[in-house]
Design a protein around this motif. Sequence first.
Motif, mmCIF file in Angstrom:
data_model
loop_
_atom_site.group_PDB
_atom_site.id
_atom_site.type_symbol
_atom_site.label_atom_id
_atom_site.label_comp_id
_atom_site.label_asym_id
_atom_site.label_seq_id
_atom_site.Cartn_x
_atom_site.Cartn_y
_atom_site.Cartn_z
ATOM 1 N N ASP A 57 -46.219 -2.210 22.689
ATOM 2 C CA ASP A 57 -44.831 -1.942 22.297
ATOM 3 C C ASP A 57 -44.492 -0.484 22.578
ATOM 4 N N ARG A 58 -43.243 -0.230 22.890
ATOM 5 C CA ARG A 58 -42.766 1.126 23.136
ATOM 6 C C ARG A 58 -41.611 1.418 22.184
ATOM 7 N N TYR A 59 -41.598 2.634 21.653
ATOM 8 C CA TYR A 59 -40.601 3.037 20.667
ATOM 9 C C TYR A 59 -39.933 4.332 21.093
ATOM 10 N N ASN A 60 -38.623 4.373 20.963
ATOM 11 C CA ASN A 60 -37.836 5.568 21.212
ATOM 12 C C ASN A 60 -37.838 6.376 19.915
ATOM 13 N N VAL A 61 -38.357 7.595 19.940
ATOM 14 C CA VAL A 61 -38.528 8.417 18.744
ATOM 15 C C VAL A 61 -37.683 9.672 18.847
ATOM 16 N N LYS A 62 -36.977 9.987 17.757
ATOM 17 C CA LYS A 62 -36.201 11.224 17.669
ATOM 18 C C LYS A 62 -36.439 11.852 16.298
ATOM 19 N N LEU A 63 -36.624 13.161 16.284
ATOM 20 C CA LEU A 63 -36.743 13.904 15.036
ATOM 21 C C LEU A 63 -35.351 14.011 14.431
ATOM 22 N N LEU A 64 -35.219 13.706 13.147
ATOM 23 C CA LEU A 64 -33.928 13.768 12.460
ATOM 24 C C LEU A 64 -33.721 15.139 11.822
ATOM 25 N N ASP A 65 -32.474 15.515 11.632
ATOM 26 C CA ASP A 65 -32.152 16.753 10.917
ATOM 27 C C ASP A 65 -32.416 16.592 9.424
ATOM 28 N N ALA A 66 -32.250 15.374 8.919
ATOM 29 C CA ALA A 66 -32.409 15.093 7.487
ATOM 30 C C ALA A 66 -33.864 14.813 7.142
ATOM 31 N N LYS A 67 -34.229 15.108 5.913
ATOM 32 C CA LYS A 67 -35.571 14.807 5.418
ATOM 33 C C LYS A 67 -35.591 13.382 4.877
ATOM 34 N N VAL A 68 -36.773 12.771 4.927
ATOM 35 C CA VAL A 68 -36.988 11.434 4.373
ATOM 36 C C VAL A 68 -38.142 11.549 3.392
ATOM 37 N N GLY A 69 -37.873 11.292 2.125
ATOM 38 C CA GLY A 69 -38.925 11.410 1.111
ATOM 39 C C GLY A 69 -39.473 12.819 0.993
ATOM 40 N N GLY A 70 -38.651 13.826 1.256
ATOM 41 C CA GLY A 70 -39.080 15.215 1.169
ATOM 42 C C GLY A 70 -39.844 15.718 2.388
ATOM 43 N N GLU A 71 -40.016 14.868 3.398
ATOM 44 C CA GLU A 71 -40.743 15.242 4.617
ATOM 45 C C GLU A 71 -39.800 15.170 5.816
ATOM 46 N N ARG A 72 -40.297 15.647 6.965
ATOM 47 C CA ARG A 72 -39.504 15.479 8.188
ATOM 48 C C ARG A 72 -39.245 13.994 8.389
ATOM 49 N N GLY A 73 -38.053 13.693 8.898
ATOM 50 C CA GLY A 73 -37.688 12.302 9.125
ATOM 51 C C GLY A 73 -37.594 11.981 10.606
ATOM 52 N N PHE A 74 -37.867 10.718 10.946
ATOM 53 C CA PHE A 74 -37.867 10.268 12.331
ATOM 54 C C PHE A 74 -37.079 8.980 12.472
ATOM 55 N N SER A 75 -36.330 8.888 13.556
ATOM 56 C CA SER A 75 -35.697 7.648 13.964
ATOM 57 C C SER A 75 -36.653 6.972 14.930
ATOM 58 N N VAL A 76 -37.018 5.706 14.643
ATOM 59 C CA VAL A 76 -37.972 4.964 15.466
ATOM 60 C C VAL A 76 -37.336 3.623 15.814
#
Length: 105
Positions: A57-76
Amino acid sequence: MQKAAAEIDQNVRFTQCVVNLGQPDKPLALFIVGQWAKGRYQGDGIYAGGTDWRESDRYNVKLLDAKVGGERGFSVIKVGEKDRRQWMTMSEQSFEAFIGEKVQP
């Protein structure tokens, strides 16, 4: 427990943790899910899945400006996925346990 596990192996990631100690009205006192880190963020781009059954499987990943659960967030998002209900937002710990190596910029 989390600290001890992380000291033993740096690749352990805790993707879910519920602590209800001292709360007898809660059905679950302690729940921890730990997984091995398979990948690390190496910039936005296309990544492979991190498990044997997801490696192709292949996933398009982008770092988000917003935090998720207090950590860096990612769009996957799985490459070619059109159904927005399948798009994922992950914390860094969850991302590292889910994703594999970067395969394209």
